[in-house]
Design a protein around this motif. Structure first.
Motif, PDB file in Angstrom:
ATOM      1  N   ILE A  23       0.821  -1.209   0.000  1.00 27.24           N
ATOM      2  CA  ILE A  23       0.000   0.000   0.000  1.00 27.24           C
ATOM      3  C   ILE A  23       0.857   1.263   0.000  1.00 27.24           C
ATOM      4  O   ILE A  23       0.527   2.252  -0.669  1.00 27.24           O
ATOM      5  N   SER A  52       5.464   9.878   5.657  1.00 28.58           N
ATOM      6  CA  SER A  52       5.165   8.629   6.357  1.00 28.58           C
ATOM      7  C   SER A  52       6.061   8.497   7.574  1.00 28.58           C
ATOM      8  O   SER A  52       7.237   8.880   7.549  1.00 28.58           O
ATOM      9  N   VAL A 101       0.764   9.564   6.269  1.00 25.92           N
ATOM     10  CA  VAL A 101       0.549   8.128   6.427  1.00 25.92           C
ATOM     11  C   VAL A 101       1.318   7.677   7.658  1.00 25.92           C
ATOM     12  O   VAL A 101       2.553   7.768   7.696  1.00 25.92           O
ATOM     13  N   ILE A 156      -1.432   2.535   8.184  1.00 22.09           N
ATOM     14  CA  ILE A 156      -1.155   1.256   7.526  1.00 22.09           C
ATOM     15  C   ILE A 156      -0.408   0.319   8.457  1.00 22.09           C
ATOM     16  O   ILE A 156       0.253   0.744   9.394  1.00 22.09           O
ATOM     17  N   TYR A 182      -1.566  -6.786   8.054  1.00 18.77           N
ATOM     18  CA  TYR A 182      -2.932  -7.143   8.447  1.00 18.77           C
ATOM     19  C   TYR A 182      -2.915  -8.441   9.251  1.00 18.77           C
ATOM     20  O   TYR A 182      -3.355  -9.478   8.782  1.00 18.77           O
ATOM     21  N   SER A 224      -1.864  -5.729   3.447  1.00 16.63           N
ATOM     22  CA  SER A 224      -1.827  -4.477   4.200  1.00 16.63           C
ATOM     23  C   SER A 224      -3.162  -4.222   4.880  1.00 16.63           C
ATOM     24  O   SER A 224      -4.222  -4.398   4.271  1.00 16.63           O
ATOM     25  N   VAL A 278      -5.348  -1.210   6.135  1.00 14.80           N
ATOM     26  CA  VAL A 278      -5.450   0.215   5.840  1.00 14.80           C
ATOM     27  C   VAL A 278      -6.618   0.806   6.620  1.00 14.80           C
ATOM     28  O   VAL A 278      -7.757   0.353   6.477  1.00 14.80           O
ATOM     29  N   TRP A 314      -8.648  -5.020  -3.197  1.00 14.70           N
ATOM     30  CA  TRP A 314      -9.031  -4.466  -1.901  1.00 14.70           C
ATOM     31  C   TRP A 314     -10.402  -4.980  -1.467  1.00 14.70           C
ATOM     32  O   TRP A 314     -11.212  -5.399  -2.289  1.00 14.70           O
TER      33      TRP A 314
END
Length: 323
Positions: free
Chosen positions: A27, A97, A120, A211, A214, A231, A233, A253
């Motif tokens: 991502i 980020s 991010v 992020i 997962y 990922s 998100v 997604w």
């Protein structure tokens, strides 16, 4: 202005080469590619030649690619906030980020909203000590009688996304795999004191998009998990939603449920370990070999490697002898 609750997605990049080079589902690459393709700049963390973490500014894909992957040490920001402001005032699109505390710090420094800024932040387990990281590397170099030339904090290529094994590469062409620094990290003894009281260990984050790996995908969307990286998100506001919409054609997604995605760092800070003071006393007064065995499960990990080698030898013997 962030929403009361984030929207949650499972994400994988459609380009398998990009996903293979990313720590989870790719991502960050998708988001930063979009910014770079429109003449923007990206700020993120890289590992320096001496394996310290540092934020840099990237204007192209090559520089950005250095930001990929996990860095389980605190990054040095230097003049990053100042440079971000210069780029924003020059009307450049900027993606920054970092950890949640770094994003919050940047926003505090800027003092106002910028329409050309996307922040991010990452779901952060905590920031481990650079001193311990440095001592660990020196110990590995001494033990292997060779200089380290590269580090992979989590070797997804050889061990899969689910595993967490660091691989150190040496000047003589050899490498070693270890769980020692990972073990010290996840036992929380080497985290900064402020991490035990982190304000951002919840589902609410200062970034426009948050992020992470997962973890929990087996429950939230098991069909997404092929052990090559997914990922998580969290879209926290309209800025983040717009950024994600612009890149959805590059992604596989699926919107998922927040309650199926609650990793420990999304619920509360990790408590300060009872043996933290003892660890630091030992670290200051003992050799790292002692630390690796007492706190890093070095003996257990070493015994496991010996066991695996024995099994491999038996398999080769069976194949050669036709047993």
């Amino acid at each position: 202005m962030n929403w009361k609750w984030p929207k949650v997605y499972a994400v994988r990049h459609k380009d398998e080469a990009i996903r293979a080079d990313s720590r989870s589902g790719g991502i960050f690459t998708a988001l930063s590619d979009d910014v770079l393709s429109n003449g923007g700049v990206v700020y993120g963390c890289v590992l320096t030649e001496d394996f310290a973490a540092m934020h840099i500014r990237a204007e192209n894909v090559g520089e950005r690619n250095k930001m990929r992957g996990s860095k389980y040490v605190q990054s040095k920001l230097g003049n990053t906030f100042k440079n971000v402001k210069v780029d924003l005032d020059d009307q450049k699109n900027v993606l920054f980020s970092g950890t949640s505390c770094q994003v919050a710090g940047l926003k505090k420094y800027l003092g106002k909203e910028y329409g050309n800024l996307i922040c991010v932040d990452i779901v952060c387990h905590g920031v481990p000590s650079k001193k311990v990281w440095g001592a660990y590397l020196r110990w590995q170099e001494q033990k292997n009688s060779c200089k380290i030339i590269n580090v992979d904090f989590r070797n997804k290529k050889d061990f899969g996304w689910h595993e967490h094994i660091e691989t150190l590469y040496f000047e003589n062409g050899k490498s070693t795999n270890s769980r020692i620094f990972k073990t010290l990290f996840y036992r929380h003894m080497i985290l900064r004191p402020s991490c035990y009281e982190c304000l951002y260990k919840s589902v609410m984050h200062p970034g426009d998009i948050t992020i992470a790996d997962y973890w929990g995908i087996d429950k939230a969307a098991p069909e997404f998990d092929d052990n090559r990286g997914v990922s998580l998100v969290l879209v926290n506001n309209e800025v983040g939603e717009k950024a994600l919409e612009q890149i959805k054609d590059k992604l596989f997604w699926k919107q998922t449920k927040l309650e199926d995605s609650l990793q420990p760092p999304l619920e509360a800070p990790f408590p300060k370990p009872e043996n933290r003071e003892q660890f630091w006393y030992d670290f200051k007064n003992k050799q790292f070999e002692y630390i690796s065995k007492k706190y890093g499960d070095y003996r257990l990990w070493n015994d496991l490697k010996i066991f695996i080698k024995k099994i491999k030898r038996k398999i080769r013997k069976v194949v050669v002898n036709g047993e």
